[in-house]
Design an enzyme around this catalytic site. Structure first.
Site, PDB file in Angstrom:
ATOM      1  CG  ASP A  10      -1.778   1.232   1.326  1.00 19.83           C
ATOM      2  OD1 ASP A  10      -2.373   1.597   0.306  1.00 19.83           O
ATOM      3  OD2 ASP A  10      -1.859   1.862   2.402  1.00 19.83           O
ATOM      4  CB  SER A  11       0.254   4.759  -0.743  1.00 16.67           C
ATOM      5  OG  SER A  11      -0.999   4.799  -0.088  1.00 16.67           O
ATOM      6  CE1 TYR A  42       2.618   5.402  -3.585  1.00 17.50           C
ATOM      7  CE2 TYR A  42       1.450   3.551  -4.572  1.00 17.50           C
ATOM      8  CZ  TYR A  42       2.597   4.076  -4.004  1.00 17.50           C
ATOM      9  OH  TYR A  42       3.705   3.282  -3.872  1.00 17.50           O
ATOM     10  N   GLY A  43      -3.068   8.849  -3.998  1.00 19.19           N
ATOM     11  CA  GLY A  43      -4.407   9.192  -4.503  1.00 19.19           C
ATOM     12  C   GLY A  43      -4.547  10.568  -5.104  1.00 19.19           C
ATOM     13  CB  CYS A  73      -3.022   0.691  -2.541  1.00 22.46           C
ATOM     14  SG  CYS A  73      -3.090   2.416  -3.056  1.00 22.46           S
ATOM     15  CG  ASN A  74      -9.516   0.847  -2.837  1.00 20.76           C
ATOM     16  OD1 ASN A  74     -10.445   0.243  -3.350  1.00 20.76           O
ATOM     17  ND2 ASN A  74      -9.189   0.705  -1.562  1.00 20.76           N
ATOM     18  CB  THR A  75      -4.756   4.953  -5.457  1.00 18.77           C
ATOM     19  OG1 THR A  75      -5.587   5.608  -4.495  1.00 18.77           O
ATOM     20  CG2 THR A  75      -4.302   5.943  -6.490  1.00 18.77           C
ATOM     21  CD  GLU A 151      -1.360   8.027   6.620  1.00 17.26           C
ATOM     22  OE1 GLU A 151      -0.326   8.057   7.284  1.00 17.26           O
ATOM     23  OE2 GLU A 151      -1.536   7.265   5.650  1.00 17.26           O
ATOM     24  CB  CYS A 183      -9.850   4.892   0.108  1.00 18.81           C
ATOM     25  SG  CYS A 183      -8.316   5.463   0.865  1.00 18.81           S
ATOM     26  CB  THR A 184      -6.781   0.400   2.099  1.00 19.77           C
ATOM     27  OG1 THR A 184      -5.761   1.306   1.659  1.00 19.77           O
ATOM     28  CG2 THR A 184      -7.001  -0.658   1.060  1.00 19.77           C
ATOM     29  CG  HIS A 185      -5.967   5.604   4.587  1.00 22.03           C
ATOM     30  ND1 HIS A 185      -5.248   5.145   3.519  1.00 22.03           N
ATOM     31  CD2 HIS A 185      -5.072   6.187   5.431  1.00 22.03           C
ATOM     32  CE1 HIS A 185      -3.965   5.427   3.704  1.00 22.03           C
ATOM     33  NE2 HIS A 185      -3.829   6.058   4.848  1.00 22.03           N
TER      34      HIS A 185
HETATM   35  N1  DGL Z   1      -4.351   3.521   0.464  1.00 24.77           N
HETATM   36  C1  DGL Z   1      -4.771   4.407  -0.599  1.00 24.77           C
HETATM   37  C2  DGL Z   1      -5.950   3.818  -1.337  1.00 24.77           C
HETATM   38  O1  DGL Z   1      -6.513   2.822  -0.934  1.00 24.77           O
HETATM   39  C3  DGL Z   1      -5.126   5.767  -0.052  1.00 24.77           C
HETATM   40  C4  DGL Z   1      -3.972   6.605   0.382  1.00 24.77           C
HETATM   41  C5  DGL Z   1      -3.255   7.271  -0.756  1.00 24.77           C
HETATM   42  O2  DGL Z   1      -3.787   8.211  -1.368  1.00 24.77           O
HETATM   43  O3  DGL Z   1      -2.153   6.849  -1.037  1.00 24.77           O
HETATM   44  O4  DGL Z   1      -6.332   4.352  -2.346  1.00 24.77           O
END
Ligand code: DGL
Length: 276
Positions: A10-11, A42-43, A73-75, A151, A183-185
Site C-alpha cells: 500500500d502507499s 498516491y491518490g 491500495c485502491n488507487t 493517518e 480506499c483502504t484508509h
Molecule cells: N491507500 C490508498 C488507497 O486505498 C489511499 C492513500 C493514498 O492516497 O495513497 O487508495
C-alpha cells in the site's frame, strides 16, 4: 505446501486494514507488508506516477521471493492492476474486484463509491459494476481528507464527523443503498461514515472478500504455508512511526521495521523496466 511469504503493498498505513483481514483468515502465512511511506499519498498523483510507484513496489516484493502479491491500495489497484498482472511472475490480487463482488451481493440497485481523487477519476469501480449490471445507478465521490484524518488517528471525533457530513450528505440525499469504501484508509472511519449514511446503508469493505479470494487461490494451488505465520514490515520512510501505528492497529509485536529505497532498487533493475 509453499512456505514463501505473501507480499502486500500500500502507499502507507491504509493497507494494514487488509493485512489484518488476511492474517485473521490465513494465520499460518508469512506476510511481507510494504508501505511506500516516502511517497504517500498516491491518490492525488497522476496515472503515470501511480503506475511507476506500483510497479516498483511489486518488483521489490517479487525480488524478496513472494508467492502472491496483494495490492492493498485502491488507487494502485484502479490504475495499475492490469500492468502488474502483465509484468509480475506471481498471481496478483487487488482490492477493487473483491469490493465490486461484495457490492453486487449487497445492493438493491443504487451504489455509492468513495475513494481518492485518482480512484474516482479512474471510474474502475463503475466500469466493473456496469459490466455485470448495467441497470445500476452509481454515484461517485472523492474524499481526500479522510486519508490524513485516518493517518492522524482522528477517526471518531467531531472533526471526522463534520468532514464525513460534508463529503457524504449528497450521497445520503441521493439515497444510495450500498456504499463502497474504495480506499483502504476508509474502514478506519467506518463509525462516522455509518453515522452520516444511516444504518440501512451497507458499507462495503473489500478486505474480507479479498482475504477469502486469496485463501481460495492458495487452496487451488495447494500453496498454503505450514506456519507459523509471521508479519514483516518494510517501509520507504519513517519506520519508527509506522512500527508504532502497526503495533497498535494489529495488536501484535511487529519487530523491527525495515527501510527500503524503492527508487534505488528500481535503478538496479534492468534498464527501462521500471517505466510502464
Ligand atoms: N491507500 C490508498 C488507497 O486505498 C489511499 C492513500 C493514498 O492516497 O495513497 O487508495
Amino acid at each position: 505446501m509453499d512456505s514463501r511469504p505473501i507480499g502486500v503493498f500500500d502507499s502507507g498505513i491504509g493497507g494494514l486494514t487488509v493485512l489484518k483481514a488476511l492474517r485473521e483468515r490465513l494465520p499460518d502465512e508469512t506476510f511481507l507488508y510494504l508501505g511506500d511511506t516516502a511517497r504517500v499519498p498516491y491518490g492525488t498523483k497522476g496515472v503515470a506516477t501511480i503506475r511507476r510507484f506500483a510497479l516498483q513496489a511489486a518488483r521489490y516484493l517479487e525480488s524478496r521471493g513472494v508467492k502472491r502479491l496483494v495490492v492493498a491500495c485502491n488507487t494502485a489497484s484502479s490504475h495499475a492492476i492490469d500492468l502488474l498482472r502483465r509484468e509480475c511472475s506471481v498471481p496478483v490480487e487487488g482490492v477493487v474486484e473483491p469490493g465490486v463482488q461484495a457490492a453486487l451481493e449487497a445492493t438493491r440497485g443504487h451504489v455509492g463509491v468513495i475513494g481518492t481523487p485518482a480512484t474516482i477519476a479512474s471510474d474502475r469501480y463503475g466500469e466493473l459494476l456496469r459490466q455485470v449490471r448495467d441497470d445500476l445507478r452509481i454515484e461517485n465521490q472523492h474524499c481526500p481528507l479522510f486519508v490524513p484524518l485516518a493517518e492522524e488517528g482522528w477517526t471518531d471525533d467531531a472533526i471526522a464527523l463534520s468532514v464525513a457530513e460534508r463529503y457524504l450528505a449528497g450521497l445520503r440525499r441521493l439515497g444510495v443503498d450500498t456504499l463502497i469504501l474504495g480506499c483502504t484508509h476508509y474502514p478506519l472511519l467506518k463509525g462516522v461514515i455509518s453515522q452520516v449514511m444511516g444504518d440501512e446503508v451497507v458499507l462495503v469493505d473489500s478486505a474480507l472478500v479479498l482475504a477469502e479470494a486469496v485463501a481460495r487461490d492458495l487452496d487451488e494451488d495447494d500453496a498454503h504455508s505450514p506456519g507459523p505465520g509471521q508479519v514483516k514490515l518494510i517501509v520507504s520512510d519513517m519506520p519508527q512511526r509506522f512500527g508504532e501505528i502497526s503495533r497498535r492497529f494489529l495488536d501484535m509485536d511487529v519487530g523491527e521495521v525495515e527501510v527500503v529505497d524503492l527508487e534505488l532498487q528500481a535503478g538496479s533493475t534492468p534498464a527501462g523496466k521500471e517505466n510502464p
